[in-house]
Design an enzyme around this catalytic site. Structure first.
Site, PDB file in Angstrom:
ATOM      1  N   ARG A 277      39.870  52.955  20.619  1.00  9.00           N
ATOM      2  CA  ARG A 277      40.727  52.569  21.891  1.00  9.00           C
ATOM      3  C   ARG A 277      41.115  53.674  22.869  1.00  9.00           C
ATOM      4  NH1 ARG A 277      45.856  53.959  21.150  1.00  9.00           N
ATOM      5  NH2 ARG A 277      45.919  53.381  18.850  1.00  9.00           N
TER       6      ARG A 277
ATOM      7  N   TYR B  32      44.753  38.828  45.419  1.00 11.63           N
ATOM      8  CA  TYR B  32      44.473  37.723  44.585  1.00 11.63           C
ATOM      9  C   TYR B  32      45.957  37.185  43.845  1.00 11.63           C
ATOM     10  CZ  TYR B  32      42.545  36.542  39.865  1.00 11.63           C
ATOM     11  OH  TYR B  32      42.405  35.765  38.902  1.00 11.63           O
TER      12      TYR B  32
ATOM     13  N   ASP C 193      41.217  46.487  45.814  1.00 16.05           N
ATOM     14  CA  ASP C 193      40.433  45.560  44.766  1.00 16.05           C
ATOM     15  C   ASP C 193      39.266  45.400  45.836  1.00 16.05           C
ATOM     16  OD1 ASP C 193      39.485  43.375  43.804  1.00 16.05           O
ATOM     17  OD2 ASP C 193      41.399  42.685  43.356  1.00 16.05           O
TER      18      ASP C 193
ATOM     19  N   LYS D 237      33.419  39.484  37.773  1.00 15.80           N
ATOM     20  CA  LYS D 237      32.831  38.782  38.760  1.00 15.80           C
ATOM     21  C   LYS D 237      31.275  39.134  38.868  1.00 15.80           C
ATOM     22  CE  LYS D 237      36.659  36.940  39.033  1.00 15.80           C
ATOM     23  NZ  LYS D 237      37.790  37.172  39.645  1.00 15.80           N
TER      24      LYS D 237
HETATM   25  C1  LIG Z   1      39.149  37.642  39.345  1.00 16.64           C
HETATM   26  C2  LIG Z   1      39.934  38.571  39.981  1.00 16.64           C
HETATM   27  C3  LIG Z   1      40.655  39.337  39.545  1.00 16.64           C
HETATM   28  C4  LIG Z   1      41.097  39.330  38.162  1.00 16.64           C
HETATM   29  O1  LIG Z   1      40.221  39.621  37.303  1.00 16.64           O
HETATM   30  P1  LIG Z   1      40.102  39.136  35.648  1.00 16.64           P
HETATM   31  O2  LIG Z   1      38.631  39.747  35.277  1.00 16.64           O
HETATM   32  O3  LIG Z   1      40.076  37.654  35.867  1.00 16.64           O
HETATM   33  O4  LIG Z   1      41.374  39.595  35.125  1.00 16.64           O
HETATM   34  C5  LIG Z   1      41.347  40.477  40.381  1.00 16.64           C
HETATM   35  N1  LIG Z   1      41.060  40.326  41.651  1.00 16.64           N
HETATM   36  C6  LIG Z   1      40.143  39.601  42.288  1.00 16.64           C
HETATM   37  C7  LIG Z   1      40.062  39.853  43.725  1.00 16.64           C
HETATM   38  C8  LIG Z   1      39.590  38.855  41.442  1.00 16.64           C
HETATM   39  O5  LIG Z   1      38.697  37.919  42.032  1.00 16.64           O
END
Ligand SMILES: *Cc1c(COP(=O)(O)O)cnc(C)c1O
Length: 402
Positions: free
Chosen positions: A61, A114, A187, A212
């Site tokens: 962890r 998001y 982000d 992604k």
């Molecule tokens: C998908 C996404 C997230 C969240 O990520 P997860 O892996 O689904 O928890 C955060 N920010 C953006 C811009 C995203 O496209």
């Protein structure tokens, strides 16, 4: 003969594959170390591993060898000191917020962030007592009025935003945050680590949903936060406390996926650019949102900030509003209708029914999401096949309207 050029000066396409110089001989593919716990020859050795904090490995962890191999590779690509992986993008984001902002302190974020981010920030305001201001990505001159020295700890942004592809000047956002004694977190999920270096542009921390473009195959859930080792120390502590750590198999899969990230992203970005240009000339399409188009208001900024193209995400509006956009999604045969982005397969989604489904038409309009908006995440297929599919779906709604 070995190439003696320092690794940092090799190209990104090389570094995603080779990382920092490997010991020789060693396994070419990183071994998956499935152990939860690690034994030591002496108490002193164990204490040494514990002292290494985020870089140590004595219990899974807290950190483990397969995770560290992948984190090192990611930090090298981003040209920063440290990376931390998480079991989802949301785990990465919430750990960042929890580590940096306390009860009574203040966060500024974009109204266009998001959906999950906005939900997390609002949840924190309700349950943990931080305060929150949302600013419009399209109105940079309005941002300063929301920031208060001594109280505002974090400015959290995205560029380009999803799904309407607003482009922000990251350097300008950083200067504003720093002038108010706050940190800037970006982000950077949509452009990916190959497509935009937010840290170099002035951000203090960069985060990803590794689900992604980093994972890239729609088959793993993960997140990452990167920055200086000192900036990541408190975020690592939150990860250890809450335990959102990818297991060795997932960590290995992320590192495996990184090796093809440069060519995947380059191809997806070029497909997105081509589709955006062709959609711009289509009679059923009234507006295309893509920073790679010269008339996009953020084109010049995106050109300066982004590399290898302008990202895999584009959106467009169709004649006939919501019913027409719904007919298009139902009419596509190759392009799959699913949430998510940055995968090898091209996906289509209707923001009105995914990220913004809880809003009324009027609320969506105010959030800058027009009726009839269709979002596409370009994959790496042959672009002619993608275009044929879009053309036949657009022809269906065109025929219906006439
Ligand atoms: C998908 C996404 C997230 C969240 O990520 P997860 O892996 O689904 O928890 C955060 N920010 C953006 C811009 C995203 O496209």
């Amino acid at each position: 003969m070995s190439d003696s050029r320092p690794m940092a000066r090799r190209g990104l396409g090389t570094r995603v594959i080779h990382g920092v110089a490997a010991e020789r001989p060693s396994a070419v593919s990183t071994p998956i170390v499935h152990s939860v716990t690690f034994s030591f020859g002496s108490l002193a050795e164990m204490q040494e591993a514990q002292k290494r904090g985020a870089a140590g490995a004595f219990y899974q962890r807290v950190g483990h060898p397969t995770l560290h191999a992948c984190e090192k590779r990611l930090a090298d690509i981003e040209e920063t000191e440290s990376a931390l992986l998480f079991s989802s993008g949301m785990a990465a984001l919430t750990s960042l917020f929890l580590a940096l902002v306390r009860s009574g302190e203040h966060i500024v974020a974009l109204a266009q962030c998001y959906g999950g981010t906005l939900e997390a920030l609002q949840w924190g305001a309700d349950h943990l007592g931080w305060s929150l201001d949302l600013v419009d990505a399209r109105e940079p001159r309005s941002w300063a009025a929301t920031m208060h020295r001594g109280k505002t700890k974090l400015f959290h942004i995205e560029s380009p935003t999803n799904p309407t592809l607003c482009v922000l000047d990251i350097g300008e956002a950083a200067r504003l945050a720093h002038a108010h004694g706050a940190l800037l977190s970006v982000d950077n999920t949509v452009p990916s680590p190959i497509g935009q270096h937010a840290l170099r542009l002035g951000a203090d921390l960069v985060m990803y949903s590794a689900t992604k473009s980093i994972g890239g195959h729609s088959d793993l859930l993960a997140g990452a936060v990167l920055g200086s080792s000192s900036a990541l120390e408190s975020i690592w502590q939150v990860r250890s406390i809450f335990g959102a750590v990818p297991d060795p198999a997932v960590a290995w899969l992320i590192e495996r996926s990184l090796k093809t990230m440069a060519i995947r992203v380059e191809r997806a970005n070029s497909n997105a650019q081509e589709l955006a240009q062709r959609l711009s000339g289509h009679a059923e399409v009234t507006r295309v949102y893509y920073p790679g188009l010269e008339r996009h208001p953020g084109h010049e900024t995106a050109r300066r900030q982004m590399s290898l193209g302008f990202g895999p995400l584009l959106s467009f509006e169709v004649r006939g509003g919501d019913p027409a956009s719904e007919a298009i999604v139902d009419g596509l045969r190759l392009i799959r209708h699913a949430a998510s982005l940055g995968g090898v397969e091209t996906l289509v989604a209707l923001p009105a029914h995914t990220s913004h489904r809880h809003l009324s038409l009027e609320e969506r309009r105010r959030a800058g999401i027009p009726a009839g908006l269709v979002r596409i995440s370009a994959g790496i297929e042959d672009v002619e096949d993608l275009w044929s599919d879009l053309e036949q779906a657009l022809a269906l709604v065109g025929a219906e309207r006439r």
